[in-house]
Structure formats: structure tokens, C-alpha cells
Design a protein around this motif. Structure first.
Motif, short mmCIF file in Angstrom:
data_model
loop_
_atom_site.label_atom_id
_atom_site.label_comp_id
_atom_site.label_asym_id
_atom_site.label_seq_id
_atom_site.Cartn_x
_atom_site.Cartn_y
_atom_site.Cartn_z
N SER A 166 41.42 76.11 43.10
CA SER A 166 42.78 76.20 41.88
C SER A 166 43.07 75.13 41.34
N VAL A 167 43.03 73.88 42.13
CA VAL A 167 43.54 72.44 41.74
C VAL A 167 42.33 71.70 41.17
N HIS A 168 41.17 72.34 40.87
CA HIS A 168 40.03 71.35 40.39
C HIS A 168 39.94 71.57 39.06
N LEU A 169 39.98 70.64 38.11
CA LEU A 169 39.78 70.66 36.71
C LEU A 169 38.17 70.39 36.41
N LEU A 170 37.81 71.42 35.31
CA LEU A 170 36.58 71.35 34.80
C LEU A 170 36.63 70.48 33.53
N PRO A 171 35.32 70.15 33.45
CA PRO A 171 35.09 69.31 31.86
C PRO A 171 35.53 70.20 30.77
N GLU A 172 35.44 71.42 30.79
CA GLU A 172 35.79 72.14 29.74
C GLU A 172 37.22 72.19 29.60
N ASP A 173 38.11 72.29 30.76
CA ASP A 173 39.46 71.94 30.65
C ASP A 173 39.90 70.67 29.86
N ALA A 174 39.33 69.59 30.28
CA ALA A 174 39.51 68.19 29.62
C ALA A 174 39.20 68.41 28.19
N ASP A 175 38.18 68.92 27.74
CA ASP A 175 37.71 69.40 26.48
C ASP A 175 38.70 70.05 25.66
N LEU A 176 39.29 71.20 26.24
CA LEU A 176 40.39 71.85 25.60
C LEU A 176 41.55 71.14 25.30
N ALA A 177 42.06 70.49 26.38
CA ALA A 177 43.18 69.56 26.10
C ALA A 177 43.23 68.56 24.91
N LEU A 178 41.84 67.78 25.10
CA LEU A 178 41.71 66.70 24.05
C LEU A 178 41.68 67.34 22.64
N SER A 179 41.03 68.54 22.59
CA SER A 179 40.94 69.15 21.17
C SER A 179 42.31 69.58 20.82
N HIS A 180 42.94 70.04 21.42
CA HIS A 180 44.37 70.52 21.15
C HIS A 180 45.40 69.31 20.89
N ASP A 181 45.11 68.06 21.63
CA ASP A 181 46.01 67.09 21.04
C ASP A 181 45.52 66.50 19.80
N LEU A 182 44.06 66.55 19.63
CA LEU A 182 43.74 66.03 18.25
C LEU A 182 44.09 66.78 17.04
N GLY A 183 44.21 68.02 17.43
CA GLY A 183 44.67 69.13 16.43
C GLY A 183 46.16 68.87 16.03
N GLN A 184 46.91 68.54 17.08
CA GLN A 184 48.33 68.73 16.91
C GLN A 184 48.67 67.17 16.09
N HIS A 185 47.50 66.16 16.46
CA HIS A 185 47.73 64.85 15.93
C HIS A 185 47.60 64.95 14.31
N GLU A 186 46.55 65.74 13.91
CA GLU A 186 46.09 65.96 12.62
C GLU A 186 47.49 66.75 11.86
N ARG A 187 47.92 67.67 12.53
CA ARG A 187 48.97 68.41 11.89
C ARG A 187 50.35 67.41 11.67
N MET A 188 50.44 66.79 12.68
CA MET A 188 51.87 65.60 12.73
C MET A 188 51.58 64.96 11.51
N LEU A 189 50.26 64.25 11.16
CA LEU A 189 49.96 63.26 10.01
C LEU A 189 50.07 64.24 8.54
N ALA A 190 49.82 65.43 8.74
CA ALA A 190 49.89 66.26 7.46
C ALA A 190 51.32 66.40 7.11
N GLY A 191 52.38 66.51 8.28
CA GLY A 191 53.55 66.90 8.15
C GLY A 191 54.26 65.50 7.66
N LEU A 192 53.72 64.38 8.10
CA LEU A 192 54.17 63.33 7.58
C LEU A 192 54.01 62.92 6.22
N ARG A 193 53.07 63.23 5.59
CA ARG A 193 52.83 62.98 4.12
C ARG A 193 53.82 63.95 3.45
#
Length: 282
Positions: A174-201
Motif C-alpha cells: 500500500s505504500v509503494h507508488l507505481l509509475p502510473e501514479d506518478a503519471d496521473l499526478a504529473l498530468s493533473h498538475d499540468l492541467g491545473q497549470h494550463e487552467r491557471m494561465l487561462a484564468g490569468l488571461r
């Protein structure tokens, strides 16, 4: 002989009566008042003592009265029209003070300007929150990128031997991370980053519109200030000058802040969205 004597007496009476009427008419034309007429009194002895001369004189009186009535409307008797006195200029409500309506108008225009500036400040605070979120996301992206690469590199190794023998590690899947978990976290933060830039405009566009609205409110205040001209209003005039001066200085600061964001801050944020700046390189 008696007939000639009566005719001469009646002719003399007619001439006297005509002279009286002429004098009365002349006095009426000059003074506007009717002269007392002695011949209007009834003769002694009552109506039975009246003569044909008296009846003829009464007819002449009636004719003269009609003539007088016609002459009363002549322009000679009309009184000259009274000269219209000049209308007094409106006096101020108090010496050295503005009118109450002018003071209310000043405060209403200032309240409108302050409302526009307050809205601008709320949008500016929202922009600060968006920039703070962008900074936090960018701090997480390099960590997630390196973790993703590490999990992918270690996914092909067999480490089951570590859980056997003396001092072996316990297995806690239960404490081990899989590569898919890292991909999910990275894609989520990248999506949030794009939304923040659109909101800034969008927020920067709203900020510019609000500065323009504040400028229109300031123009209305300055126009009323020039029309009111409170230079000789004493303390009220000084207060009005302070209101206008503070509004102008506030708008100057707001405009400079908008320029700083549009010309320097926001372009820097958008220009830093490269892989090298975000740490997304091996």
C-alpha cells in the motif's frame, strides 16, 4: 316778443351748458376725474318744473357721456406700463460654502469612483491568488517528473529478495507508488497549470476593463468640479479640491499597476512555460 325772448334765453342756456361740458371734458382728459356738474341737480319745483331746454340739455349730456366713454380708452389716458425690475441673481446658500446639492453630487461621484477602484482591488487580489497557485504547481512539477522517471527505471528490477532472510523488509504494497501514479499526478498538475494561465488571461482583461470604468468615473468627477468652480467656497472648496486630488492620485497608481502587470509580470509568466523552466527535462 315773448317768443324771441324765450328763444334767446334757451340759446344762452345751451351755450352755457356746452361751455360747462367742454370744461368738464377738458378736465377729465387732463386729470382722469369728472368735474362736479351743477346743472345735474334737479331744479326746484320737481320734475314738473322741467322745460324743453332742460330736456334738450339732458340729451346733450348723454351724448357727451358717450363721447367720454369712448375717449377713456385713448392712449393718452392709459397709464404707462410699469418698468419690470431686473430679476435678482441667485444668491448662494452661504458665504464661503458650497450648496448642499453640490456637496452631495461630489460625494456621489466619489462613491462611484471608489466602487470601481474597490472592484479593481478585488480582481487584483484574485490575480495574486492565481499566481500563487502557479508557483506552487511549478514547485511540484520537477519533483513529480523525477519521481516518474525513477519509478519507470526501477519497475524492471526484481527486488523480492529484500524481503527474505535476516533483517528482511516487510512487504507493504500500500505504500509503494507505481509509475502510473506518478503519471496521473504529473498530468493533473499540468492541467491545473494550463487552467491557471487561462484564468490569468481572463483576469487581466477584467482588470483593464475596470481601470477604464474608473477612468470614466474620474472624468465625470473632474467635469463636475470644473463646472462647480469651488475656488471661492472656503473650507468646502478645499474639501472638494482634496477629493479630486485623491481620486486623481489613486487612478494614477491603479494605471501604473496595470501597466506593470501587462508589460512585465504577465509576459514573464507566459514566457516561462517551457520544459527547461518547468524542470521537465531528463
Amino acid at each position: 316778443m315773448s317768443d324771441r325772448g324765450g328763444a334767446s334765453m334757451s340759446q344762452g342756456d345751451d351755450e352755457d351748458e356746452a361751455e360747462k361740458m367742454r370744461l368738464a371734458f377738458q378736465q377729465f382728459m387732463l386729470t382722469g376725474k369728472k368735474a362736479p356738474d351743477d346743472g345735474a341737480r334737479p331744479a326746484e319745483g320737481g320734475p314738473s318744473a322741467s322745460t324743453p331746454a332742460a330736456s334738450s340739455s339732458s340729451k346733450k349730456k348723454k351724448k357727451n357721456k358717450k363721447g367720454k366713454r369712448r375717449h377713456t380708452s385713448s392712449p393718452v389716458l392709459a397709464a404707462p406700463p410699469a418698468e419690470s425690475s431686473p430679476r435678482p441673481a441667485p444668491t448662494p446658500s452661504g458665504h464661503g460654502k458650497l450648496a448642499k446639492t453640490d456637496k452631495k453630487r461630489y460625494y456621489n461621484l466619489l462613491r462611484s469612483f471608489n466602487g470601481k477602484v474597490r472592484t479593481w482591488m478585488g480582481t487584483d487580489d484574485h490575480i495574486l491568488e492565481v499566481l500563487d497557485n502557479i508557483v506552487r504547481i511549478r514547485r511540484r512539477l520537477p519533483v513529480e517528473w523525477r519521481l516518474r522517471a525513477s519509478l519507470r527505471s526501477s519497475s524492471g528490477r526484481d527486488d523480492r529478495w529484500k524481503r527474505h532472510g535476516l533483517g528482511g523488509e516487510a512487504s507493504h504494497a500500500s505504500v509503494h507508488l507505481l509509475p502510473e501514479d506518478a503519471d496521473l499526478a504529473l498530468s493533473h498538475d499540468l492541467g491545473q497549470h494550463e487552467r491557471m494561465l487561462a484564468g490569468l488571461r481572463g483576469l487581466m482583461s477584467d482588470l483593464a476593463d475596470q481601470v477604464e470604468a474608473a477612468g470614466r468615473a474620474l472624468d465625470a468627477l473632474l467635469k463636475f468640479h470644473l463646472e462647480c468652480d469651488p475656488d471661492g467656497a472656503g473650507e468646502d472648496g478645499a474639501e472638494a479640491e482634496a477629493i479630486v486630488r485623491s481620486a486623481v492620485e489613486t487612478f494614477h497608481m491603479v494605471s501604473l499597476e496595470l501597466y506593470r502587470k501587462q508589460a512585465h509580470l504577465v509576459p514573464t509568466v507566459f514566457d516561462s512555460t517551457t520544459d527547461e523552466m518547468l524542470g521537465l527535462v531528463d
